[in-house]
Design a protein around this motif. Structure first.
Motif, mmCIF file in Angstrom:
data_model
loop_
_atom_site.group_PDB
_atom_site.id
_atom_site.type_symbol
_atom_site.label_atom_id
_atom_site.label_comp_id
_atom_site.label_asym_id
_atom_site.label_seq_id
_atom_site.Cartn_x
_atom_site.Cartn_y
_atom_site.Cartn_z
ATOM 1 N N THR A 219 -6.278 1.008 7.954
ATOM 2 C CA THR A 219 -6.522 -0.229 7.252
ATOM 3 C C THR A 219 -8.245 -0.089 7.013
ATOM 4 O OG1 THR A 219 -5.246 -1.064 10.161
ATOM 5 C CG2 THR A 219 -7.286 -2.559 8.493
ATOM 6 N N ARG A 220 -7.595 -0.189 5.240
ATOM 7 C CA ARG A 220 -8.827 -0.338 5.087
ATOM 8 C C ARG A 220 -9.072 -1.894 4.718
ATOM 9 N NH1 ARG A 220 -5.020 4.072 2.943
ATOM 10 N NH2 ARG A 220 -6.376 6.155 3.211
ATOM 11 N N GLY A 221 -7.882 -2.838 4.355
ATOM 12 C CA GLY A 221 -9.204 -3.504 4.338
ATOM 13 C C GLY A 221 -8.674 -4.130 2.850
ATOM 14 N N VAL B 135 -5.505 -4.521 11.678
ATOM 15 C CA VAL B 135 -4.505 -3.166 12.120
ATOM 16 C C VAL B 135 -3.439 -2.679 13.081
ATOM 17 C CG1 VAL B 135 -5.037 -1.415 13.884
ATOM 18 C CG2 VAL B 135 -6.847 -2.745 13.374
ATOM 19 N N ASP C 12 -3.431 -5.724 4.627
ATOM 20 C CA ASP C 12 -3.956 -4.505 5.134
ATOM 21 C C ASP C 12 -5.469 -4.943 5.477
ATOM 22 O OD1 ASP C 12 -4.490 -2.374 5.685
ATOM 23 O OD2 ASP C 12 -5.377 -1.836 3.730
ATOM 24 N N ILE C 13 -5.461 -6.131 6.235
ATOM 25 C CA ILE C 13 -6.346 -6.725 7.086
ATOM 26 C C ILE C 13 -5.816 -6.420 8.716
ATOM 27 C CG2 ILE C 13 -7.462 -7.436 4.949
ATOM 28 C CD1 ILE C 13 -6.529 -10.769 7.191
ATOM 29 N N GLU D 270 -11.275 -6.376 16.902
ATOM 30 C CA GLU D 270 -11.329 -4.645 16.500
ATOM 31 C C GLU D 270 -13.207 -4.319 15.767
ATOM 32 O OE1 GLU D 270 -12.776 -2.996 12.238
ATOM 33 O OE2 GLU D 270 -12.369 -5.137 12.577
ATOM 34 N N PRO E 270 -10.338 4.540 6.121
ATOM 35 C CA PRO E 270 -9.701 3.857 7.387
ATOM 36 C C PRO E 270 -9.676 3.918 9.112
ATOM 37 C CG PRO E 270 -8.213 4.998 6.265
ATOM 38 C CD PRO E 270 -9.350 5.733 5.480
ATOM 39 N N LYS F 69 2.360 -1.927 4.821
ATOM 40 C CA LYS F 69 0.672 -2.594 4.719
ATOM 41 C C LYS F 69 1.533 -2.937 3.432
ATOM 42 C CE LYS F 69 -1.363 -2.162 8.606
ATOM 43 N NZ LYS F 69 -3.195 -1.858 8.269
ATOM 44 N N GLU G 267 1.104 -1.822 -0.095
ATOM 45 C CA GLU G 267 0.122 0.037 0.273
ATOM 46 C C GLU G 267 1.103 1.478 -0.269
ATOM 47 O OE1 GLU G 267 -2.891 0.341 -0.328
ATOM 48 O OE2 GLU G 267 -4.284 -1.739 -0.234
ATOM 49 N N GLU H 94 -4.336 -2.144 17.719
ATOM 50 C CA GLU H 94 -2.912 -2.810 17.125
ATOM 51 C C GLU H 94 -3.309 -4.308 17.754
ATOM 52 O OE1 GLU H 94 1.548 -2.050 16.160
ATOM 53 O OE2 GLU H 94 1.720 -2.824 17.842
#
Length: 464
Positions: free
Chosen positions: A79-81, A73, A70-71, A231, A87, A111, A41, A94
């Motif tokens: 983090t966008r998954g 934290v 990127d899943i 999360e 985000p 990420k 990313e 975390e």
């Protein structure tokens, strides 16, 4: 840094590793490779952030550079998954797995790209060995980051085939832990009955060192928080009951020095792979037998069609429930593949999911009983049905991973030797439940043997 864990993770990430030097190499490799591979990313201030890295850790992973799917934290990073959502949608503490790796000395370089919510909408990552080909499933950014030498270690997850298959396609070692053995707090869920923590490294010995952070106590550790806040609220799931014994050296009642007994799955399962892959697999199995291992054909996974039907119901239902609220609020921002799975899952009747969950519990129990009764320690299988397919829209078939992920077992991909012009292909070893380090120790020995092969197999050319 020698492609992954440098010149051997075990040798290079000890107390005298030069952390700053490792970071500089990572930044250099990202600059050289990521415009073509797109494993990471974007992070405009990556260099300045890394300049503030704490270099005082004396943990076992000191000097290791880390890519994080990127899943998860990660403090200080958005983090966008793999989605277009803000985000803030995924903000929270975390992930405890990331915290643990940091405390062990690893430095988070960035990420890595993922499929949307680790499901079916693929990222833009390309295969480092041929950018015309897919790097694999949802953890493909992590696998590609290791393959380019941009990081020495990367974190992923596997729900069905998203560690083992990308590792095979990208020519690196990959490890999926026993389901439920490593916490999933701070991780965007996919399907809770299957979601499992995973790791990538250049070698199985690298995986073993990194995995020991989760399965062995060390004097480098400060007191760790117990558990963690998820999360987000997980959907209610009828999870099969699983005992979680302490990790043994190689297996309950098994001596450390003896050779494992290895099962070859049924023909019905192996037939899901291409003829060429089966030729490569047979070549590797002969090498295992010649090394003195007891390798036995079995009817294991002959019911792969039954397992697949059960898995599909559970996966669709749990993914839909995990993301239903998000779907209601942001459907227009989600990919077509993601919304299709959510709609399909929401349409499933509750009794269908309950019946599938009951079947899953029975199937896991039956496998454990069978392995114990028949005296098997490992299963050997292809890591993928073929080399990486051409194109980026098709991330390849998870068929070689599906039975073992469905059963919640630890698995490892061992890269096989390959000739000039060949795309990578891996060998998969599957262990008994909760015997994660035992699997990796045996896999390390197998990997040493596979490394002695001069060729993977004649005629194992990539399809372009």
């Amino acid at each position: 840094m020698d492609m992954v864990f440098g010149r051997e993770l075990v040798a290079e990430s000890g107390a005298h590793a030069d952390v700053i030097h490792s970071i500089r190499i990572s930044l250099k490799r990202i600059a050289e490779t990521d415009s073509a591979v797109e494993a990471f990313e974007e992070e405009p201030d990556r260099e300045s952030r890394l300049a503030r890295t704490d270099t005082e850790s004396s943990g076992p992973l000191r000097g290791a550079t880390l890519g994080v799917k990127d899943i998860f934290v990660v403090d200080g990073l958005p983090t966008r998954g793999g989605s277009a959502l803000d985000p803030a949608e995924f903000a929270g503490p975390e992930a405890s797995t990331v915290t643990r790796l940091r405390r062990a000395g690893a430095t988070v370089v960035g990420k890595t790209k993922t499929a949307e919510f680790a499901c079916v909408q693929p990222p833009t990552t390309r295969n480092p060995h041929d950018p015309r080909h897919t790097p694999g499933g949802s953890s493909s950014g992590s696998a590609a980051a290791v393959a380019t030498g941009a990081v020495t270690l990367a974190v992923g997850t596997q729900t069905i085939g998203s560690v083992i298959r990308p590792a095979s396609y990208c020519g690196v070692a990959g490890f999926k832990t026993t389901h439920g053995s490593v916490p999933q707090d701070g991780v965007i869920p996919c399907a809770g009955s299957y979601d499992s923590f995973g790791l990538f490294a250049s070698s199985v010995s690298g995986l073993l060192l990194a995995a020991s952070v989760f399965f062995e106590e060390g004097n480098w550790e400060q007191e760790q928080p117990k558990g963690g806040r998820p999360e987000e609220k997980q959907p209610e799931e009828k999870q099969p009951e699983e005992k979680q014994p302490e990790e043994k050296q190689l297996g309950e009642g098994r001596s450390v020095g003896r050779k494992p007994v290895v099962a070859i799955p049924a023909r019905a399962y192996l037939a899901l792979a291409t003829d060429t892959t089966n030729e490569v697999f047979a070549h590797a199995v002969r090498a295992l037998a010649e090394s003195g291992l007891d390798v036995v054909p079995t009817d294991l996974a002959a019911d792969v069609d039954v397992l697949t039907r059960t898995q599909k119901v559970i996966f669709d239902a749990e993914f839909a429930r995990a993301h239903e609220e998000r779907f209601r609020r942001h459907a227009r921002l989600l990919g077509a593949g993601t919304t299709e799975v959510i709609r399909r899952g929401l349409a499933l009747p509750a009794h269908a999911y309950a019946a599938a969950a009951d079947d899953l519990a029975a199937q896991r129990s039956a496998f454990d009983t069978w392995m114990e009764r028949e005296g098997f320690d490992l299963v050997v299988a292809p890591a993928a049905t073929d080399v990486a397919p051409l194109g980026l829209s098709n991330t390849g078939s998870p068929a070689m991973s599906l039975p073992w992920s469905h059963l919640g077992l630890p698995c490892v991909t061992i890269p096989l030797p390959r000739g000039a012009g060949e795309l990578p292909l891996g060998l998969q070893l599957v262990g008994r439940r909760h015997m994660d380090l035992g699997l990796l120790r045996w896999a390390s020995e197998v990997a040493d043997g596979m490394g002695q092969l001069t060729v993977r197999q004649p005629r194992s050319r990539p399809r372009c």
